[in-house]
Design an enzyme around this catalytic site. Sequence first.
Site, PDB file in Angstrom:
ATOM      1  N   GLY A  12       0.774  -1.133   0.151  1.00 29.53           N
ATOM      2  CA  GLY A  12       0.052   0.161  -0.049  1.00 29.53           C
ATOM      3  C   GLY A  12       0.865   0.828   0.081  1.00 29.53           C
ATOM      4  N   ASN A  14       1.669   2.588  -2.619  1.00 28.03           N
ATOM      5  CA  ASN A  14       0.498   4.223  -3.648  1.00 28.03           C
ATOM      6  C   ASN A  14       0.002   4.893  -2.197  1.00 28.03           C
ATOM      7  OD1 ASN A  14       1.637   4.264  -6.463  1.00 28.03           O
ATOM      8  ND2 ASN A  14       1.971   2.580  -6.304  1.00 28.03           N
ATOM      9  N   MET A  90      -4.722  -7.095  -6.936  1.00 22.02           N
ATOM     10  CA  MET A  90      -3.566  -8.133  -7.951  1.00 22.02           C
ATOM     11  C   MET A  90      -4.796  -9.098  -8.287  1.00 22.02           C
ATOM     12  SD  MET A  90      -0.434  -6.761  -8.240  1.00 22.02           S
ATOM     13  CE  MET A  90       0.475  -7.639  -8.818  1.00 22.02           C
ATOM     14  N   LEU A  93     -10.759  -7.277 -12.285  1.00 19.33           N
ATOM     15  CA  LEU A  93     -12.084  -7.379 -12.063  1.00 19.33           C
ATOM     16  C   LEU A  93     -13.166  -7.666 -13.515  1.00 19.33           C
ATOM     17  CD1 LEU A  93     -11.380  -3.696 -10.702  1.00 19.33           C
ATOM     18  CD2 LEU A  93     -12.379  -5.620  -9.629  1.00 19.33           C
ATOM     19  N   ASN A 107      -6.215   2.728 -12.464  1.00 13.86           N
ATOM     20  CA  ASN A 107      -5.195   2.055 -12.015  1.00 13.86           C
ATOM     21  C   ASN A 107      -3.949   2.729 -12.558  1.00 13.86           C
ATOM     22  OD1 ASN A 107      -4.016  -0.737 -11.180  1.00 13.86           O
ATOM     23  ND2 ASN A 107      -3.468  -1.599 -13.319  1.00 13.86           N
ATOM     24  N   HIS A 109       0.116   1.287 -13.029  1.00 12.26           N
ATOM     25  CA  HIS A 109       1.153  -0.147 -13.472  1.00 12.26           C
ATOM     26  C   HIS A 109       2.373   0.444 -13.898  1.00 12.26           C
ATOM     27  CE1 HIS A 109       1.641  -3.549 -15.483  1.00 12.26           C
ATOM     28  NE2 HIS A 109       2.068  -2.729 -16.308  1.00 12.26           N
ATOM     29  N   SER A 136       2.169   3.976 -15.531  1.00  9.59           N
ATOM     30  CA  SER A 136       1.374   5.175 -16.351  1.00  9.59           C
ATOM     31  C   SER A 136      -0.276   4.689 -15.279  1.00  9.59           C
ATOM     32  CB  SER A 136       0.281   3.977 -17.118  1.00  9.59           C
ATOM     33  OG  SER A 136       2.140   3.665 -18.077  1.00  9.59           O
ATOM     34  N   ASP A 145      -5.154  -3.486 -18.226  1.00  5.87           N
ATOM     35  CA  ASP A 145      -3.961  -2.730 -18.230  1.00  5.87           C
ATOM     36  C   ASP A 145      -4.313  -2.031 -19.650  1.00  5.87           C
ATOM     37  OD1 ASP A 145      -2.864  -3.846 -15.676  1.00  5.87           O
ATOM     38  OD2 ASP A 145      -1.531  -4.781 -16.772  1.00  5.87           O
TER      39      ASP A 145
HETATM   40  C1  GAR Z   1       3.155  -0.699  -7.714  1.00 10.03           C
HETATM   41  O1  GAR Z   1       4.451  -0.459  -8.040  1.00 10.03           O
HETATM   42  C2  GAR Z   1       2.151  -0.982  -8.426  1.00 10.03           C
HETATM   43  O2  GAR Z   1       2.723  -0.135  -9.593  1.00 10.03           O
HETATM   44  C3  GAR Z   1       1.864  -2.168  -9.201  1.00 10.03           C
HETATM   45  O3  GAR Z   1       2.391  -3.261  -7.345  1.00 10.03           O
HETATM   46  C4  GAR Z   1       2.976  -2.448  -6.899  1.00 10.03           C
HETATM   47  C5  GAR Z   1       1.964  -2.622  -5.204  1.00 10.03           C
HETATM   48  O4  GAR Z   1       3.120  -1.489  -4.751  1.00 10.03           O
HETATM   49  N1  GAR Z   1       0.522  -1.980  -9.441  1.00 10.03           N
HETATM   50  C6  GAR Z   1       0.544  -3.627 -10.233  1.00 10.03           C
HETATM   51  O5  GAR Z   1       1.957  -4.387 -10.885  1.00 10.03           O
HETATM   52  C7  GAR Z   1      -0.527  -3.731 -11.059  1.00 10.03           C
HETATM   53  N2  GAR Z   1      -1.066  -5.155 -12.567  1.00 10.03           N
HETATM   54  P1  GAR Z   1       1.793  -0.759  -3.763  1.00 10.03           P
HETATM   55  O6  GAR Z   1       1.422  -1.953  -2.759  1.00 10.03           O
HETATM   56  O7  GAR Z   1       2.685  -0.107  -2.512  1.00 10.03           O
HETATM   57  O8  GAR Z   1       1.558   0.379  -3.769  1.00 10.03           O
END
Ligand code: GAR
Length: 209
Positions: A12, A14, A90, A93, A107, A109, A136, A145
């Site tokens: 978490g 982000n 992850m 949906l 989202n 990515h 992105s 994606d």
């Molecule tokens: C982030 O790097 C995000 O962009 C990626 O997972 C990580 C989550 O980190 N998302 C994906 O790969 C989506 N397919 P976080 O939990 O620290 O935000």
Amino acid sequence: RKRVVILISGRGSNMNALIEATGDPAYPAEIVGVIADNADAKGLSVAAAQDIETVAITKADHADKAAMDEALDAKLKELRADIVCLAGYMRLLSPAFTEKWAGRLINIHPSLLPLFKGLDTHERALKEGMRIHGCSVHFVTAEMDGGPIIAQAAVPILPNDDADTLAARVLGVEHQLYPLALRLVAEGKARMENGRAVLSGVGAEGSLL
Ligand code: GAR
């Protein structure tokens, strides 16, 4: 202020960047809930510690994907969400869900889409010999994606990078990009129309170089 719910699966970071940005009362959105697809997601306790409502909606508690997505939809309605942010959520949906939330579901990515959809984006960028990589933020559609791009940030790939050093560099710009992209959506400056992202009143601020 627009009411935002964040969906996570793990750490978490982000999510936390969005919580910090929305802590500014001048920011056009507030975080009203965090939902995880597993009760162990670390981000849940981080959000709860900041008095944000948290809930786990898990596969184990639902008969199938449709039932789980319906529970998610019901919770989002209960929280009166205007915008839903996927932040390391992850799980795919269902089209029924993405259609219901079209234009209000975004989202982040970890690649410069449309390159490197899916998993292991940093390994794949290195393997391809890319010299630039990034992240992105896009509107979510039924195609994984594949939805219209709102904002992107680029970072260099350095000669001695491995997937971990590269992931860390990208993560740093993810934390800048996501609050910026959510602001554009919350202000109505980035909208989804006919399957495309329409940007208005926006210059280069969706492109972090
Ligand atoms: C982030 O790097 C995000 O962009 C990626 O997972 C990580 C989550 O980190 N998302 C994906 O790969 C989506 N397919 P976080 O939990 O620290 O935000």
